[in-house]
Write a protein that holds these residues in place. Sequence first.
Motif, mmCIF file in Angstrom:
data_model
loop_
_atom_site.group_PDB
_atom_site.id
_atom_site.type_symbol
_atom_site.label_atom_id
_atom_site.label_comp_id
_atom_site.label_asym_id
_atom_site.label_seq_id
_atom_site.Cartn_x
_atom_site.Cartn_y
_atom_site.Cartn_z
ATOM 1 N N ALA A 160 58.321 20.768 47.638
ATOM 2 C CA ALA A 160 57.526 21.152 48.615
ATOM 3 C C ALA A 160 56.910 20.160 49.544
ATOM 4 N N GLU A 161 56.392 20.563 50.675
ATOM 5 C CA GLU A 161 55.774 19.638 51.458
ATOM 6 C C GLU A 161 54.495 18.951 50.893
ATOM 7 N N GLY A 162 54.472 17.671 50.856
ATOM 8 C CA GLY A 162 53.127 16.838 50.401
ATOM 9 C C GLY A 162 53.148 16.643 48.953
ATOM 10 N N VAL A 163 54.245 17.211 48.015
ATOM 11 C CA VAL A 163 54.248 16.705 46.806
ATOM 12 C C VAL A 163 54.570 15.347 46.411
ATOM 13 N N ARG A 164 55.380 14.743 47.186
ATOM 14 C CA ARG A 164 55.683 13.538 46.937
ATOM 15 C C ARG A 164 54.583 12.417 47.343
ATOM 16 N N GLU A 165 53.786 12.734 48.339
ATOM 17 C CA GLU A 165 52.764 11.839 48.745
ATOM 18 C C GLU A 165 51.694 12.093 47.934
ATOM 19 N N HIS A 166 51.406 13.347 47.472
ATOM 20 C CA HIS A 166 50.181 13.464 46.332
ATOM 21 C C HIS A 166 50.722 12.656 45.211
ATOM 22 N N ALA A 167 51.917 12.667 44.651
ATOM 23 C CA ALA A 167 52.071 12.044 43.391
ATOM 24 C C ALA A 167 52.147 10.321 43.664
ATOM 25 N N GLU A 168 52.368 10.059 44.773
ATOM 26 C CA GLU A 168 52.350 8.545 45.104
ATOM 27 C C GLU A 168 50.771 8.086 45.297
ATOM 28 N N THR A 169 50.078 8.818 45.776
ATOM 29 C CA THR A 169 48.572 8.879 45.734
ATOM 30 C C THR A 169 47.906 8.540 44.500
ATOM 31 N N ILE A 170 48.260 9.713 43.568
ATOM 32 C CA ILE A 170 47.667 9.653 42.356
ATOM 33 C C ILE A 170 48.168 8.311 41.407
ATOM 34 N N LEU A 171 49.479 8.124 41.662
ATOM 35 C CA LEU A 171 50.071 6.789 41.014
ATOM 36 C C LEU A 171 49.466 5.359 41.410
ATOM 37 N N ARG A 172 48.779 5.457 42.454
ATOM 38 C CA ARG A 172 48.144 4.174 42.763
ATOM 39 C C ARG A 172 46.885 3.627 42.011
ATOM 40 N N ASP A 173 46.456 4.883 41.521
ATOM 41 C CA ASP A 173 44.887 4.708 40.696
ATOM 42 C C ASP A 173 45.139 5.017 39.237
ATOM 43 N N SER A 174 46.086 5.682 39.114
ATOM 44 C CA SER A 174 46.484 6.181 37.532
ATOM 45 C C SER A 174 47.625 6.763 37.146
ATOM 46 N N GLY A 175 47.888 7.234 35.916
ATOM 47 C CA GLY A 175 49.130 7.819 35.256
ATOM 48 C C GLY A 175 49.068 9.170 36.125
ATOM 49 N N LEU A 176 50.104 9.833 36.024
ATOM 50 C CA LEU A 176 50.300 11.311 36.528
ATOM 51 C C LEU A 176 50.920 11.969 35.645
ATOM 52 N N LEU A 177 50.296 13.323 35.485
ATOM 53 C CA LEU A 177 50.854 14.214 34.800
ATOM 54 C C LEU A 177 51.637 15.434 35.609
ATOM 55 N N ILE A 178 52.583 15.730 35.385
ATOM 56 C CA ILE A 178 53.501 16.981 36.075
ATOM 57 C C ILE A 178 53.846 17.880 35.124
ATOM 58 N N GLN A 179 53.313 19.355 35.163
ATOM 59 C CA GLN A 179 53.669 20.404 34.465
ATOM 60 C C GLN A 179 54.352 21.497 35.204
ATOM 61 N N PRO A 180 55.018 22.321 34.471
ATOM 62 C CA PRO A 180 55.478 23.699 35.031
ATOM 63 C C PRO A 180 54.086 24.518 35.583
ATOM 64 N N PHE A 181 54.291 25.404 36.285
ATOM 65 C CA PHE A 181 53.026 26.280 36.307
ATOM 66 C C PHE A 181 53.098 27.447 35.259
ATOM 67 N N PHE A 182 52.002 27.510 34.759
ATOM 68 C CA PHE A 182 52.106 28.551 33.470
ATOM 69 C C PHE A 182 51.519 29.919 33.726
ATOM 70 N N PRO A 183 52.450 30.808 33.847
ATOM 71 C CA PRO A 183 51.955 32.099 34.515
ATOM 72 C C PRO A 183 50.783 32.875 33.188
ATOM 73 N N GLU A 184 50.952 32.330 32.014
ATOM 74 C CA GLU A 184 50.293 32.936 31.023
ATOM 75 C C GLU A 184 48.770 32.830 31.298
ATOM 76 N N ILE A 185 48.249 31.746 32.110
ATOM 77 C CA ILE A 185 47.275 31.498 32.253
ATOM 78 C C ILE A 185 46.434 32.340 33.208
ATOM 79 N N PRO A 186 47.009 32.712 34.576
ATOM 80 C CA PRO A 186 46.256 33.784 35.250
ATOM 81 C C PRO A 186 46.533 35.024 34.884
ATOM 82 N N ARG A 187 47.532 35.188 33.829
ATOM 83 C CA ARG A 187 47.874 36.696 33.362
ATOM 84 C C ARG A 187 46.789 36.990 32.135
ATOM 85 N N ASP A 188 46.849 36.184 31.174
ATOM 86 C CA ASP A 188 45.944 36.058 30.032
ATOM 87 C C ASP A 188 44.861 35.464 29.708
#
Length: 295
Positions: A160-188
């Motif tokens: 998706a547009e902006g993902v790579r740029e967002h990841a690179e911005t974060i990695l300049r300052d800290s580690g990066l955490l990537i996770q799948p979207f968890f549908p259980e959270i909005p549902r339950d």
Amino acid sequence: MTNIAYALMDGYEALMGAQREALDESQVLRRELALLGAEMTAVRWRDPEVDWARFDAVIPKACWDYVERSTEFLAWLDRVRDLGARLVNPVELLRWNSDKRYLLDLRRGGASVAPLVYVERGAHRDLRAELSSLGWGEIVLKPAISAGAYRTLRASSPDAEGVREHAETILRDSGLLIQPFFPEIPRDGEWSLLFFGGAFSHALVKVPVRGDFRTQHMFGATVTAKDPPPALREQAAAVLDLLPGNAAYARVDGFMREGRLQIIEVELIEPYLYLEHGGPHAARRFCEAILAALR
């Protein structure tokens, strides 16, 4: 009399805004500690005029801006300790908990940690290819040092547009955490289980507003007190055994999948305690745990 500092961020009052009376936990904790023979003073952790040595203990319960000043915050922890004040929780535990790399430690210890990829600060990896191979589809990116959905991005795919740029911005300052979207959270909803002195205190479920995935109250999430099933409580309590030290207070956050709690995070630094959802004695339990840790 035991003298305790309740460490605040700059701009604390403005952040609370109109909800301060309802959300400011320092007031009820000050009253409860006074009843137990201790005095609590609210001070800003970045105030150079504070004499930390005059306090018996320091609780960094409202240092929510540490995610933007992590190097300064960690240096402050060491300085407070070196001056002779006790940090609650212990400084080693606070340091460990400040970077979500700790989730990898919990996973190695056998905890059911929600799926994630951790990327080291400054790393050069083909994240698009790596994530595509996982087949996650919709993903969530956040800094490894974060709180309150700070710099968190939800994307429809790794391409998706902006993902790579967002990841690179974060990695300049800290580690990066990537996770799948968890549908259980909005549902339950997302569970938060509070433990004081290692003992279960109370629990609640946070449900995002429709169309959102963030469970913080500032984004409109609905919070409801709820008694967790025994198995859920046991799974959350087992996480405390994996911590590299004894926690006077801890909040275990996660969601349920196939009967197991999937750990999203364990908050040991500045968790909101949801005392208003913990019954009439929740604040007393927290304060007793703090004083017991000092003894």
